[in-house]
Write a protein that holds these residues in place. Structure first.
Motif, PDB file in Angstrom:
ATOM      1  N   HIS A  78       9.686  -4.254   4.781  1.00 17.10           N
ATOM      2  CA  HIS A  78       9.686  -3.067   5.633  1.00 17.10           C
ATOM      3  C   HIS A  78       8.237  -2.794   6.017  1.00 17.10           C
ATOM      4  CE1 HIS A  78      10.112   0.981   7.142  1.00 17.10           C
ATOM      5  NE2 HIS A  78      11.424   0.889   7.045  1.00 17.10           N
ATOM      6  N   PRO A  79       7.947  -2.601   7.309  1.00 16.71           N
ATOM      7  CA  PRO A  79       6.553  -2.463   7.717  1.00 16.71           C
ATOM      8  C   PRO A  79       5.828  -1.315   7.006  1.00 16.71           C
ATOM      9  CG  PRO A  79       8.071  -1.965   9.550  1.00 16.71           C
ATOM     10  CD  PRO A  79       8.881  -2.576   8.450  1.00 16.71           C
ATOM     11  N   MET A  80       6.537  -0.218   6.766  1.00 15.60           N
ATOM     12  CA  MET A  80       5.887   0.920   6.118  1.00 15.60           C
ATOM     13  C   MET A  80       5.575   0.624   4.648  1.00 15.60           C
ATOM     14  SD  MET A  80       7.245   4.733   6.736  1.00 15.60           S
ATOM     15  CE  MET A  80       6.199   5.812   7.673  1.00 15.60           C
ATOM     16  N   ALA A  81       6.498  -0.061   3.979  1.00 17.28           N
ATOM     17  CA  ALA A  81       6.268  -0.436   2.580  1.00 17.28           C
ATOM     18  C   ALA A  81       5.086  -1.400   2.497  1.00 17.28           C
ATOM     19  CB  ALA A  81       7.527  -1.080   1.995  1.00 17.28           C
ATOM     20  N   LEU A  82       5.040  -2.358   3.407  1.00 16.41           N
ATOM     21  CA  LEU A  82       3.953  -3.347   3.386  1.00 16.41           C
ATOM     22  C   LEU A  82       2.614  -2.696   3.734  1.00 16.41           C
ATOM     23  CD1 LEU A  82       5.856  -6.380   4.919  1.00 16.41           C
ATOM     24  CD2 LEU A  82       5.013  -6.171   2.563  1.00 16.41           C
ATOM     25  N   ASP A  83       2.618  -1.771   4.709  1.00 16.84           N
ATOM     26  CA  ASP A  83       1.377  -1.046   5.031  1.00 16.84           C
ATOM     27  C   ASP A  83       0.875  -0.284   3.815  1.00 16.84           C
ATOM     28  OD1 ASP A  83       1.363  -1.893   7.614  1.00 16.84           O
ATOM     29  OD2 ASP A  83       2.035   0.004   8.506  1.00 16.84           O
ATOM     30  N   LEU A  84       1.808   0.371   3.140  1.00 20.09           N
ATOM     31  CA  LEU A  84       1.436   1.180   1.972  1.00 20.09           C
ATOM     32  C   LEU A  84       0.879   0.287   0.857  1.00 20.09           C
ATOM     33  CD1 LEU A  84       1.558   4.093   0.757  1.00 20.09           C
ATOM     34  CD2 LEU A  84       3.760   3.436  -0.247  1.00 20.09           C
ATOM     35  N   LEU A  85       1.569  -0.819   0.573  1.00 20.22           N
ATOM     36  CA  LEU A  85       1.129  -1.725  -0.502  1.00 20.22           C
ATOM     37  C   LEU A  85      -0.238  -2.324  -0.189  1.00 20.22           C
ATOM     38  CD1 LEU A  85       4.563  -3.415  -1.257  1.00 20.22           C
ATOM     39  CD2 LEU A  85       3.134  -2.236  -2.963  1.00 20.22           C
ATOM     40  N   ARG A  86      -0.431  -2.704   1.063  1.00 15.40           N
ATOM     41  CA  ARG A  86      -1.724  -3.307   1.435  1.00 15.40           C
ATOM     42  C   ARG A  86      -2.838  -2.277   1.327  1.00 15.40           C
ATOM     43  NH1 ARG A  86       1.258  -5.855   6.207  1.00 15.40           N
ATOM     44  NH2 ARG A  86       2.066  -7.768   5.247  1.00 15.40           N
ATOM     45  N   ALA A  87      -2.584  -1.069   1.839  1.00 10.27           N
ATOM     46  CA  ALA A  87      -3.620  -0.033   1.803  1.00 10.27           C
ATOM     47  C   ALA A  87      -3.911   0.389   0.365  1.00 10.27           C
ATOM     48  CB  ALA A  87      -3.172   1.171   2.635  1.00 10.27           C
ATOM     49  N   PHE A  88      -2.878   0.437  -0.467  1.00  5.62           N
ATOM     50  CA  PHE A  88      -3.080   0.832  -1.865  1.00  5.62           C
ATOM     51  C   PHE A  88      -3.849  -0.261  -2.603  1.00  5.62           C
ATOM     52  CE2 PHE A  88      -1.541   1.353  -6.310  1.00  5.62           C
ATOM     53  CZ  PHE A  88      -2.108   2.591  -6.542  1.00  5.62           C
ATOM     54  N   GLY A  89      -3.561  -1.499  -2.266  1.00  4.93           N
ATOM     55  CA  GLY A  89      -4.330  -2.606  -2.830  1.00  4.93           C
ATOM     56  C   GLY A  89      -3.900  -3.025  -4.219  1.00  4.93           C
ATOM     57  N   GLY A  90      -2.780  -2.519  -4.703  1.00  3.71           N
ATOM     58  CA  GLY A  90      -2.280  -2.910  -6.029  1.00  3.71           C
ATOM     59  C   GLY A  90      -0.778  -2.747  -6.078  1.00  3.71           C
ATOM     60  N   PRO A  91      -0.174  -3.132  -7.194  1.00  2.87           N
ATOM     61  CA  PRO A  91       1.286  -3.084  -7.308  1.00  2.87           C
ATOM     62  C   PRO A  91       1.829  -1.672  -7.499  1.00  2.87           C
ATOM     63  CG  PRO A  91       0.313  -3.787  -9.389  1.00  2.87           C
ATOM     64  CD  PRO A  91      -0.821  -3.655  -8.410  1.00  2.87           C
ATOM     65  N   LEU A  92       3.033  -1.434  -6.984  1.00  3.75           N
ATOM     66  CA  LEU A  92       3.715  -0.142  -7.133  1.00  3.75           C
ATOM     67  C   LEU A  92       5.078  -0.356  -7.789  1.00  3.75           C
ATOM     68  CD1 LEU A  92       3.160   1.375  -3.535  1.00  3.75           C
ATOM     69  CD2 LEU A  92       1.957   2.053  -5.644  1.00  3.75           C
ATOM     70  N   VAL A  93       5.378   0.394  -8.834  1.00 11.00           N
ATOM     71  CA  VAL A  93       6.763   0.388  -9.308  1.00 11.00           C
ATOM     72  C   VAL A  93       7.591   1.145  -8.280  1.00 11.00           C
ATOM     73  CG1 VAL A  93       6.313   0.260 -11.786  1.00 11.00           C
ATOM     74  CG2 VAL A  93       6.440   2.510 -10.680  1.00 11.00           C
ATOM     75  N   ALA A  94       8.838   0.749  -8.103  1.00  9.66           N
ATOM     76  CA  ALA A  94       9.718   1.513  -7.212  1.00  9.66           C
ATOM     77  C   ALA A  94      11.176   1.267  -7.563  1.00  9.66           C
ATOM     78  CB  ALA A  94       9.459   1.179  -5.744  1.00  9.66           C
ATOM     79  N   PRO A  95      11.709   2.106  -8.455  1.00  6.87           N
ATOM     80  CA  PRO A  95      13.156   2.104  -8.625  1.00  6.87           C
ATOM     81  C   PRO A  95      13.786   2.794  -7.422  1.00  6.87           C
ATOM     82  CG  PRO A  95      12.207   3.889  -9.891  1.00  6.87           C
ATOM     83  CD  PRO A  95      11.051   3.139  -9.267  1.00  6.87           C
ATOM     84  N   SER A  96      15.074   2.605  -7.222  1.00  4.09           N
ATOM     85  CA  SER A  96      15.734   3.318  -6.139  1.00  4.09           C
ATOM     86  C   SER A  96      15.503   4.820  -6.328  1.00  4.09           C
ATOM     87  CB  SER A  96      17.221   2.986  -6.136  1.00  4.09           C
ATOM     88  OG  SER A  96      17.790   3.218  -7.417  1.00  4.09           O
ATOM     89  N   ALA A  97      15.294   5.531  -5.207  1.00  2.57           N
ATOM     90  CA  ALA A  97      14.839   6.924  -5.253  1.00  2.57           C
ATOM     91  C   ALA A  97      16.006   7.911  -5.385  1.00  2.57           C
ATOM     92  CB  ALA A  97      13.995   7.236  -4.016  1.00  2.57           C
ATOM     93  N   ASN A  98      16.781   7.728  -6.462  1.00  6.52           N
ATOM     94  CA  ASN A  98      17.911   8.599  -6.745  1.00  6.52           C
ATOM     95  C   ASN A  98      17.859   8.991  -8.218  1.00  6.52           C
ATOM     96  OD1 ASN A  98      18.664   5.520  -6.736  1.00  6.52           O
ATOM     97  ND2 ASN A  98      19.848   6.459  -8.382  1.00  6.52           N
TER      98      ASN A  98
END
Ligand code: TXA
Ligand code: MG
Length: 326
Positions: free
Chosen positions: A116-136
């Motif tokens: 997803h372009p927004m997820a990839l933009d966020l990951l690249r800008a953050f510069g490190g790994p993000l945990v992400a379980p489903s948001a429920n």
């Protein structure tokens, strides 16, 4: 706020150890800095998730994945090249840099690169790994729009990035590459597609647990469950007792026609589901939410019978939605 403005606000939150929900191609995720145990603790607390259920680490690319694993086998390289960014999560040996809270105390880590372009933009800008379980909240239906996430969490706790409705609609395939390749959760990337790349068919989680291995904790029977009582039935055999129910009954219909029109006494609703699996998957969680009028209501789901691996993954989610609560 425009997209760059949203990303900046999200980065500030993530860098402060806070939680940001972001879109992926599968479902929305509840993101936090994967290398900061305190930030990851916030995610567990917000979801009400048991601490032994590990989280998926999201990365921008293969290089990012290699930084969170202890080894990167050839199978992982070939699968990532073929399916990333995309709905395939790989379980591998954990690198020491990954806090054990992420892995549920275990020595493996799940990793994926979302498409997803927004997820990839966020990951690249953050510069490190993000945990992400489903948001429920734990055990509930996964979110496929930003509004689904905002309905469950306070905006002071969770900043929600809006990237529109999710394209795939069900969670990623989880494949363990520790030992024999084993599918722990079915998803849009199928066993046959995996076999085409690694040259052998992965085992299914069911075989693995009968062989004594631990199943994925997220694969408990009651999962992805609406509050409403959810009942599956085969085409043209809608359970009689619901035809005359005073309760709020919603039908998720596949076929059209008389046998699937709910002739109930109480309030009723009919949601026509798509007949092709990609569209069905993309629609499923939003439809379950529209149908869910609380624990006094009933959702009747006409079970898809067509052959196909994506239909199998859909049937897996439907069975969990209809499973009795633990
Ligand atoms: O599509 C997805 O995978 C979404 C989006 C946001 O990326 N994320 C997602 O995360 O579905 P979650 O936490 O709701 O589900 C993760 C699944 C759970 O079944 C969990 O038990 C399993 O992956 N899992 C995570 N780490 C694992 C590990 N080290 N070993 C075995 N299973 C693992
Ligand atoms: Mg989940």
């Amino acid at each position: 706020m425009n997209a760059p403005g949203q990303i900046d606000a999200a980065l500030a939150r993530l860098r402060a150890g806070e939680v940001v929900a972001f879109p992926t191609e599968t479902v929305y995720g509840l993101g936090a800095d994967a290398l900061r145990a305190r930030a990851v603790e916030r995610v567990f607390a917000l979801k009400g998730r048991p601490s032994n259920n590990p989280l998926i680490v999201h990365v921008a690319d293969i290089a990012g994945a290699r930084r969170v694993v202890a080894d990167w086998p050839t199978d992982a390289q070939m699968l990532a090249q073929r399916f990333w960014p995309g709905p395939l999560t790989l379980v591998l040996k954990r690198a020491p840099s990954v806090p054990t809270i992420v892995t549920g105390g275990g020595d493996t880590v799940a990793v994926r690169c979302p498409d997803h372009p927004m997820a990839l933009d966020l990951l690249r800008a953050f510069g490190g790994p993000l945990v992400a379980p489903s948001a429920n909240p734990s055990g509930r239906v996964s979110p496929t729009t930003a509004a689904h996430v905002s309905a469950a969490f306070n905006e002071r706790d969770v900043l929600v990035l809006d990237g529109g409705p999710c394209r795939v609609g069900i969670e990623s395939t989880v494949l363990s590459l520790v030992g024999e390749p084993t599918i722990l959760r079915q998803g849009a990337v199928s066993a046959s597609q995996i076999a085409d790349v690694i040259g052998r068919r992965p085992r299914s989680g069911a075989d693995a647990s009968s062989a004594g291995a631990l199943p994925s904790p997220g694969m408990l029977p009651s999962h992805y469950a609406p509050a409403a009582q959810t009942i599956l039935f085969d085409a043209h055999s809608m359970p009689r007792e619901w035809r005359d129910s005073p309760r709020h009954v919603t039908l998720l219909a596949l076929t059209s026609g008389e046998s699937t029109s709910p002739q109930t006494r109480g309030p009723r609703q009919r949601i026509q589901m798509p007949s092709v699996p990609d569209a069905y998957a993309a629609r499923l969680y939003a439809a379950l939410r529209e149908a869910d009028r609380g624990d006094e209501s009933v959702i009747l789901v006409e079970r898809p019978s067509a052959a196909g691996e994506l239909w199998d993954a859909i049937r897996d989610r439907l069975a969990r939605a209809a499973a009795p609560r633990a």
